[in-house]
Design a protein around this motif. Sequence first.
Motif, PDB file in Angstrom:
ATOM      1  N   HIS A 169       0.843  -1.196   0.000  1.00  0.00           N
ATOM      2  CA  HIS A 169       0.000   0.000   0.000  1.00  0.00           C
ATOM      3  C   HIS A 169       0.876   1.244   0.000  1.00  0.00           C
ATOM      4  O   HIS A 169       1.915   1.283   0.657  1.00  0.00           O
ATOM      5  N   ALA A 170       0.421   2.251  -0.700  1.00  0.00           N
ATOM      6  CA  ALA A 170       1.204   3.485  -0.832  1.00  0.00           C
ATOM      7  C   ALA A 170       1.451   4.180   0.505  1.00  0.00           C
ATOM      8  O   ALA A 170       2.451   4.852   0.673  1.00  0.00           O
ATOM      9  N   ARG A 171       0.550   4.027   1.476  1.00  0.00           N
ATOM     10  CA  ARG A 171       0.688   4.722   2.761  1.00  0.00           C
ATOM     11  C   ARG A 171       1.466   3.904   3.789  1.00  0.00           C
ATOM     12  O   ARG A 171       1.525   4.282   4.939  1.00  0.00           O
ATOM     13  N   ASN A 172       2.000   2.775   3.438  1.00  0.00           N
ATOM     14  CA  ASN A 172       2.643   1.874   4.389  1.00  0.00           C
ATOM     15  C   ASN A 172       3.812   2.577   5.085  1.00  0.00           C
ATOM     16  O   ASN A 172       4.919   2.555   4.594  1.00  0.00           O
ATOM     17  N   ALA A 173       3.545   3.204   6.223  1.00  0.00           N
ATOM     18  CA  ALA A 173       4.586   3.991   6.870  1.00  0.00           C
ATOM     19  C   ALA A 173       4.685   3.808   8.373  1.00  0.00           C
ATOM     20  O   ALA A 173       5.750   3.965   8.920  1.00  0.00           O
ATOM     21  N   VAL A 174       3.600   3.498   9.050  1.00  0.00           N
ATOM     22  CA  VAL A 174       3.604   3.493  10.507  1.00  0.00           C
ATOM     23  C   VAL A 174       3.186   2.127  11.040  1.00  0.00           C
ATOM     24  O   VAL A 174       2.151   1.597  10.661  1.00  0.00           O
ATOM     25  N   TYR A 175       4.014   1.591  11.915  1.00  0.00           N
ATOM     26  CA  TYR A 175       3.662   0.355  12.610  1.00  0.00           C
ATOM     27  C   TYR A 175       3.045   0.725  13.943  1.00  0.00           C
ATOM     28  O   TYR A 175       3.566   1.568  14.666  1.00  0.00           O
ATOM     29  N   GLU A 176       1.931   0.082  14.278  1.00  0.00           N
ATOM     30  CA  GLU A 176       1.254   0.343  15.548  1.00  0.00           C
ATOM     31  C   GLU A 176       1.181  -0.944  16.346  1.00  0.00           C
ATOM     32  O   GLU A 176       0.978  -2.023  15.781  1.00  0.00           O
ATOM     33  N   CYS A 177       1.323  -0.829  17.659  1.00  0.00           N
ATOM     34  CA  CYS A 177       1.129  -1.963  18.547  1.00  0.00           C
ATOM     35  C   CYS A 177      -0.330  -1.923  18.983  1.00  0.00           C
ATOM     36  O   CYS A 177      -0.754  -1.006  19.684  1.00  0.00           O
ATOM     37  N   VAL A 178      -1.118  -2.900  18.526  1.00  0.00           N
ATOM     38  CA  VAL A 178      -2.543  -2.950  18.818  1.00  0.00           C
ATOM     39  C   VAL A 178      -2.765  -3.929  19.969  1.00  0.00           C
ATOM     40  O   VAL A 178      -2.298  -5.068  19.915  1.00  0.00           O
ATOM     41  N   ASP A 179      -3.475  -3.483  20.983  1.00  0.00           N
ATOM     42  CA  ASP A 179      -3.738  -4.291  22.176  1.00  0.00           C
ATOM     43  C   ASP A 179      -4.292  -5.660  21.801  1.00  0.00           C
ATOM     44  O   ASP A 179      -5.074  -5.776  20.856  1.00  0.00           O
ATOM     45  N   GLU A 180      -3.898  -6.690  22.548  1.00  0.00           N
ATOM     46  CA  GLU A 180      -4.358  -8.048  22.267  1.00  0.00           C
ATOM     47  C   GLU A 180      -5.862  -8.208  22.447  1.00  0.00           C
ATOM     48  O   GLU A 180      -6.448  -9.181  21.985  1.00  0.00           O
ATOM     49  N   ALA A 181      -6.506  -7.262  23.125  1.00  0.00           N
ATOM     50  CA  ALA A 181      -7.966  -7.240  23.269  1.00  0.00           C
ATOM     51  C   ALA A 181      -8.453  -5.958  22.591  1.00  0.00           C
ATOM     52  O   ALA A 181      -8.771  -4.973  23.251  1.00  0.00           O
ATOM     53  N   PRO A 182      -8.499  -5.934  21.257  1.00  0.00           N
ATOM     54  CA  PRO A 182      -8.759  -4.688  20.538  1.00  0.00           C
ATOM     55  C   PRO A 182     -10.191  -4.200  20.697  1.00  0.00           C
ATOM     56  O   PRO A 182     -11.115  -4.997  20.830  1.00  0.00           O
ATOM     57  N   GLU A 183     -10.335  -2.918  20.687  1.00  0.00           N
ATOM     58  CA  GLU A 183     -11.654  -2.306  20.664  1.00  0.00           C
ATOM     59  C   GLU A 183     -11.979  -1.943  19.226  1.00  0.00           C
ATOM     60  O   GLU A 183     -11.094  -1.862  18.376  1.00  0.00           O
ATOM     61  N   SER A 184     -13.256  -1.712  18.966  1.00  0.00           N
ATOM     62  CA  SER A 184     -13.664  -1.206  17.658  1.00  0.00           C
ATOM     63  C   SER A 184     -14.833  -0.268  17.876  1.00  0.00           C
ATOM     64  O   SER A 184     -15.434  -0.246  18.951  1.00  0.00           O
ATOM     65  N   ILE A 185     -15.131   0.513  16.856  1.00  0.00           N
ATOM     66  CA  ILE A 185     -16.220   1.472  16.951  1.00  0.00           C
ATOM     67  C   ILE A 185     -17.530   0.736  16.692  1.00  0.00           C
ATOM     68  O   ILE A 185     -17.681   0.067  15.662  1.00  0.00           O
ATOM     69  N   ALA A 186     -18.454   0.826  17.626  1.00  0.00           N
ATOM     70  CA  ALA A 186     -19.734   0.109  17.527  1.00  0.00           C
ATOM     71  C   ALA A 186     -20.449   0.453  16.223  1.00  0.00           C
ATOM     72  O   ALA A 186     -20.494   1.612  15.814  1.00  0.00           O
ATOM     73  N   GLY A 187     -20.972  -0.576  15.557  1.00  0.00           N
ATOM     74  CA  GLY A 187     -21.718  -0.389  14.318  1.00  0.00           C
ATOM     75  C   GLY A 187     -20.878  -0.068  13.106  1.00  0.00           C
ATOM     76  O   GLY A 187     -21.391   0.367  12.091  1.00  0.00           O
ATOM     77  N   SER A 188     -19.574  -0.294  13.196  1.00  0.00           N
ATOM     78  CA  SER A 188     -18.664   0.120  12.114  1.00  0.00           C
ATOM     79  C   SER A 188     -18.142  -1.050  11.296  1.00  0.00           C
ATOM     80  O   SER A 188     -17.010  -1.040  10.863  1.00  0.00           O
TER      81      SER A 188
END
Length: 129
Positions: free
Chosen positions: A73-92
């Motif tokens: 992907h053209a934007r491939n620039a930032v690595y993030e550490c995502v919590d092992e119990a991820p949250e998400s936006i409800a209804g998304s």
Amino acid sequence: MSIRVPPAYSYIYGSEYQDVNGIFPGKHDHNVPCAVCYTSTKSVKLMIPAKISCPSSWTREYKGYLMADKYNHARNAVYECVDEAPESIAGSHTNVNGALFYFIRTTCIGLPCPPYVVDRVITCVVCTK
């Protein structure tokens, strides 16, 4: 006669979890909420890829998985550490393919194998001091 050039724009996209492979059940195509790691009593934050524990004298805030846009992907620039119990936006859970979060996997190109193992998702830990 002058040529009218439209203004250049940049856009911000919502981010979605992609190809969660059973690691984040039910999170595929769900939007990733923004988050800030803040502590009022510590001044340094450190993210360590390929680890799940912090150096001695550091405090583990959370552990999880290294994620970023797909390698091509053209934007491939930032690595993030995502919590092992991820949250998400409800209804998304609609697939709109904005910025996509994929698990980062190992390769033996430039990484020593062992200790790395080909094609495994990479863990991470966020530590403070």
